[in-house]
Write a protein that holds these residues in place. Structure first.
Motif, PDB file in Angstrom:
ATOM      1  N   PRO A  31       0.810  -1.225   0.000  1.00  0.00           N
ATOM      2  CA  PRO A  31       0.000   0.000   0.000  1.00  0.00           C
ATOM      3  C   PRO A  31       0.843   1.274   0.000  1.00  0.00           C
ATOM      4  CG  PRO A  31      -0.202  -1.167   2.097  1.00  0.00           C
ATOM      5  CD  PRO A  31       0.482  -2.091   1.158  1.00  0.00           C
ATOM      6  N   LEU A  32       2.045   1.220   0.603  1.00  0.00           N
ATOM      7  CA  LEU A  32       2.926   2.379   0.591  1.00  0.00           C
ATOM      8  C   LEU A  32       3.417   2.652  -0.825  1.00  0.00           C
ATOM      9  CD1 LEU A  32       4.245   4.458   2.510  1.00  0.00           C
ATOM     10  CD2 LEU A  32       6.230   2.948   2.620  1.00  0.00           C
ATOM     11  N   ARG A  33       3.737   1.596  -1.542  1.00  0.00           N
ATOM     12  CA  ARG A  33       4.173   1.748  -2.930  1.00  0.00           C
ATOM     13  C   ARG A  33       3.052   2.304  -3.809  1.00  0.00           C
ATOM     14  NH1 ARG A  33       5.497  -3.032  -3.631  1.00  0.00           N
ATOM     15  NH2 ARG A  33       3.736  -3.834  -4.836  1.00  0.00           N
ATOM     16  N   ILE A  34       1.851   1.805  -3.597  1.00  0.00           N
ATOM     17  CA  ILE A  34       0.703   2.297  -4.368  1.00  0.00           C
ATOM     18  C   ILE A  34       0.439   3.765  -4.052  1.00  0.00           C
ATOM     19  CG2 ILE A  34      -1.789   2.078  -4.683  1.00  0.00           C
ATOM     20  CD1 ILE A  34      -1.479  -0.917  -4.147  1.00  0.00           C
ATOM     21  N   ALA A  35       0.522   4.115  -2.770  1.00  0.00           N
ATOM     22  CA  ALA A  35       0.297   5.503  -2.357  1.00  0.00           C
ATOM     23  C   ALA A  35       1.331   6.438  -2.965  1.00  0.00           C
ATOM     24  CB  ALA A  35       0.328   5.604  -0.831  1.00  0.00           C
ATOM     25  N   ALA A  36       2.594   5.996  -2.979  1.00  0.00           N
ATOM     26  CA  ALA A  36       3.677   6.812  -3.530  1.00  0.00           C
ATOM     27  C   ALA A  36       3.531   6.975  -5.043  1.00  0.00           C
ATOM     28  CB  ALA A  36       5.025   6.194  -3.188  1.00  0.00           C
ATOM     29  N   ASN A  37       3.151   5.900  -5.717  1.00  0.00           N
ATOM     30  CA  ASN A  37       2.949   5.972  -7.168  1.00  0.00           C
ATOM     31  C   ASN A  37       1.788   6.897  -7.517  1.00  0.00           C
ATOM     32  OD1 ASN A  37       5.069   4.213  -7.649  1.00  0.00           O
ATOM     33  ND2 ASN A  37       3.758   2.395  -7.785  1.00  0.00           N
ATOM     34  N   THR A  38       0.722   6.819  -6.712  1.00  0.00           N
ATOM     35  CA  THR A  38      -0.428   7.695  -6.928  1.00  0.00           C
ATOM     36  C   THR A  38      -0.038   9.153  -6.701  1.00  0.00           C
ATOM     37  OG1 THR A  38      -1.936   5.951  -6.177  1.00  0.00           O
ATOM     38  CG2 THR A  38      -2.808   8.190  -6.255  1.00  0.00           C
ATOM     39  N   PHE A  39       0.758   9.392  -5.661  1.00  0.00           N
ATOM     40  CA  PHE A  39       1.226  10.753  -5.388  1.00  0.00           C
ATOM     41  C   PHE A  39       2.005  11.297  -6.588  1.00  0.00           C
ATOM     42  CE2 PHE A  39       4.365  13.843  -4.099  1.00  0.00           C
ATOM     43  CZ  PHE A  39       3.682  14.665  -3.221  1.00  0.00           C
ATOM     44  N   ASP A  40       2.936  10.508  -7.103  1.00  0.00           N
ATOM     45  CA  ASP A  40       3.760  10.953  -8.237  1.00  0.00           C
ATOM     46  C   ASP A  40       2.900  11.273  -9.457  1.00  0.00           C
ATOM     47  OD1 ASP A  40       6.008  10.624  -6.689  1.00  0.00           O
ATOM     48  OD2 ASP A  40       6.523   8.658  -7.509  1.00  0.00           O
ATOM     49  N   LYS A  41       1.892  10.436  -9.696  1.00  0.00           N
ATOM     50  CA  LYS A  41       1.021  10.647 -10.851  1.00  0.00           C
ATOM     51  C   LYS A  41       0.207  11.940 -10.687  1.00  0.00           C
ATOM     52  CE  LYS A  41      -1.118   9.159 -14.658  1.00  0.00           C
ATOM     53  NZ  LYS A  41      -2.179  10.166 -14.797  1.00  0.00           N
ATOM     54  N   LEU A  42      -0.364  12.144  -9.508  1.00  0.00           N
ATOM     55  CA  LEU A  42      -1.154  13.352  -9.256  1.00  0.00           C
ATOM     56  C   LEU A  42      -0.279  14.595  -9.304  1.00  0.00           C
ATOM     57  CD1 LEU A  42      -3.464  12.110  -6.341  1.00  0.00           C
ATOM     58  CD2 LEU A  42      -4.090  12.452  -8.738  1.00  0.00           C
ATOM     59  N   ARG A  43       0.913  14.478  -8.780  1.00  0.00           N
ATOM     60  CA  ARG A  43       1.849  15.612  -8.773  1.00  0.00           C
ATOM     61  C   ARG A  43       2.223  15.989 -10.217  1.00  0.00           C
ATOM     62  NH1 ARG A  43       4.311  18.699  -4.339  1.00  0.00           N
ATOM     63  NH2 ARG A  43       6.211  19.592  -5.182  1.00  0.00           N
ATOM     64  N   LYS A  44       2.444  14.986 -11.028  1.00  0.00           N
ATOM     65  CA  LYS A  44       2.812  15.226 -12.426  1.00  0.00           C
ATOM     66  C   LYS A  44       1.658  15.864 -13.198  1.00  0.00           C
ATOM     67  CE  LYS A  44       4.287  12.823 -16.637  1.00  0.00           C
ATOM     68  NZ  LYS A  44       4.627  11.498 -17.244  1.00  0.00           N
ATOM     69  N   ASP A  45       0.445  15.400 -12.922  1.00  0.00           N
ATOM     70  CA  ASP A  45      -0.714  15.880 -13.673  1.00  0.00           C
ATOM     71  C   ASP A  45      -1.222  17.246 -13.204  1.00  0.00           C
ATOM     72  OD1 ASP A  45      -0.620  13.564 -15.121  1.00  0.00           O
ATOM     73  OD2 ASP A  45      -2.264  12.574 -14.052  1.00  0.00           O
ATOM     74  N   TYR A  46      -1.106  17.515 -11.887  1.00  0.00           N
ATOM     75  CA  TYR A  46      -1.754  18.718 -11.347  1.00  0.00           C
ATOM     76  C   TYR A  46      -0.815  19.669 -10.598  1.00  0.00           C
ATOM     77  CZ  TYR A  46      -5.702  15.659 -12.354  1.00  0.00           C
ATOM     78  OH  TYR A  46      -6.587  14.819 -12.967  1.00  0.00           O
ATOM     79  N   GLY A  47       0.440  19.324 -10.493  1.00  0.00           N
ATOM     80  CA  GLY A  47       1.394  20.224  -9.853  1.00  0.00           C
ATOM     81  C   GLY A  47       1.332  20.200  -8.333  1.00  0.00           C
ATOM     82  N   LYS A  48       2.012  21.163  -7.721  1.00  0.00           N
ATOM     83  CA  LYS A  48       2.156  21.184  -6.258  1.00  0.00           C
ATOM     84  C   LYS A  48       1.013  21.883  -5.537  1.00  0.00           C
ATOM     85  CE  LYS A  48       4.889  25.454  -5.993  1.00  0.00           C
ATOM     86  NZ  LYS A  48       6.146  26.058  -5.520  1.00  0.00           N
ATOM     87  N   ASP A  49       0.113  22.526  -6.284  1.00  0.00           N
ATOM     88  CA  ASP A  49      -0.951  23.305  -5.642  1.00  0.00           C
ATOM     89  C   ASP A  49      -1.911  22.448  -4.833  1.00  0.00           C
ATOM     90  OD1 ASP A  49       0.094  25.588  -6.746  1.00  0.00           O
ATOM     91  OD2 ASP A  49      -1.287  25.630  -8.458  1.00  0.00           O
ATOM     92  N   TYR A  50      -1.936  21.160  -5.093  1.00  0.00           N
ATOM     93  CA  TYR A  50      -2.874  20.273  -4.390  1.00  0.00           C
ATOM     94  C   TYR A  50      -2.140  19.350  -3.418  1.00  0.00           C
ATOM     95  CZ  TYR A  50      -5.860  22.059  -8.058  1.00  0.00           C
ATOM     96  OH  TYR A  50      -6.560  22.898  -8.897  1.00  0.00           O
ATOM     97  N   THR A  51      -0.994  19.826  -2.939  1.00  0.00           N
ATOM     98  CA  THR A  51      -0.147  19.060  -2.026  1.00  0.00           C
ATOM     99  C   THR A  51      -0.188  19.655  -0.625  1.00  0.00           C
ATOM    100  OG1 THR A  51       1.350  18.459  -3.827  1.00  0.00           O
ATOM    101  CG2 THR A  51       2.203  18.229  -1.597  1.00  0.00           C
TER     102      THR A  51
END
Length: 238
Positions: free
Chosen positions: A80-100
């Motif tokens: 689950p940690l790997r899945i969470a990290a991969n999801t974070f990277d994907k969201l960060r790439k698509d939407y930037g840091k404003d939603y972090t």
């Protein structure tokens, strides 16, 4: 002629007619009795059973698709940690840091003012996800990682029973160190997640210690019970 005499006369002169009449009468009686039994069975089946006067308990809201589950055993959070990290990277790439958002963990039993930086969460915009819900949905995963892998010296063992999670605006680590940022405590549980919330809309990027940080610890800050800086703002010389 009386009825008895008539019956005797018919038995002698027309025995087959009397026999057919009797058989027909018995058949009708049997059919009627069978029909009544069938009707009674249907009535019993259609009648709801009594529950003792109590309504059945309402179904518990499901958490399927809303939380990142982890059993709590050593190593159980790897996937689950790997899945969470991969999801974070994907969201960060698509939407930037404003939603972090930056996430901190505190154990009042260890130090009521000290908060350890444990990573970041982010959300998919235009969904039911909020920064606080992103932490709640991954709370178990974040806490297990923080107390077992990142900083067991201050967050694990006898200090683990009182752990709290707090968050601040994303990528604000240096401002937090300089006492320019206040933190918000994460309250609530998975029961508070909105009905249309999905864990697929949130990610988690764990903090990783390297070198001396493994022993001495990484970024940590001090805040009061409301999440506000205890000391005055200061600048870091370049």
């Amino acid at each position: 002629m009386n009825p008895k005499a008539l019956l005797s006369f018919l038995l002698i002169t027309h025995p087959s007619a009397i026999l057919g009449f009797t058989n027909n009468l018995n058949s009708r009686s049997t059919t009627s009795l069978f029909a009544k039994k069938q009707q009674n069975r249907k009535s019993k089946a259609a009648t709801p059973k009594s529950g003792g006067g109590f309504a059945s308990a309402p179904a518990k809201p499901t958490t399927d698709g809303k939380v990142r589950t982890v059993s709590g055993f050593q190593g159980s959070g790897t996937k689950p940690l790997r899945i969470a990290a991969n999801t974070f990277d994907k969201l960060r790439k698509d939407y930037g840091k404003d939603y972090t958002s930056d996430v901190y963990c505190k154990s009042p039993l260890n130090d009521p003012e000290l908060l350890w930086y444990v990573g970041k969460v982010n959300i998919r915009p235009n969904t039911a996800a909020t920064p606080e819900q992103a932490v709640i949905a991954q709370k178990r995963l974040i806490l297990e990682y923080a107390k077992r892998e990142l900083r067991p010296q201050n967050l694990g063992g006898k200090y683990a029973s009182s752990l709290e999670l707090w968050f601040a605006r994303g990528d604000s680590e240096m401002d937090a160190v300089q006492n320019k940022v206040s933190l918000t405590k994460v309250d609530g549980s998975v029961a508070d997640l909105s009905e249309d919330f999905s864990v697929n809309d949130v990610g988690y990027n764990p903090e990783i210690y390297v070198g001396d940080e493994v022993e001495k610890g990484g970024l940590r800050i001090k805040r009061d019970d409301d999440g506000n800086p205890i000391k005055a703002v200061f600048e870091i010389n370049a």
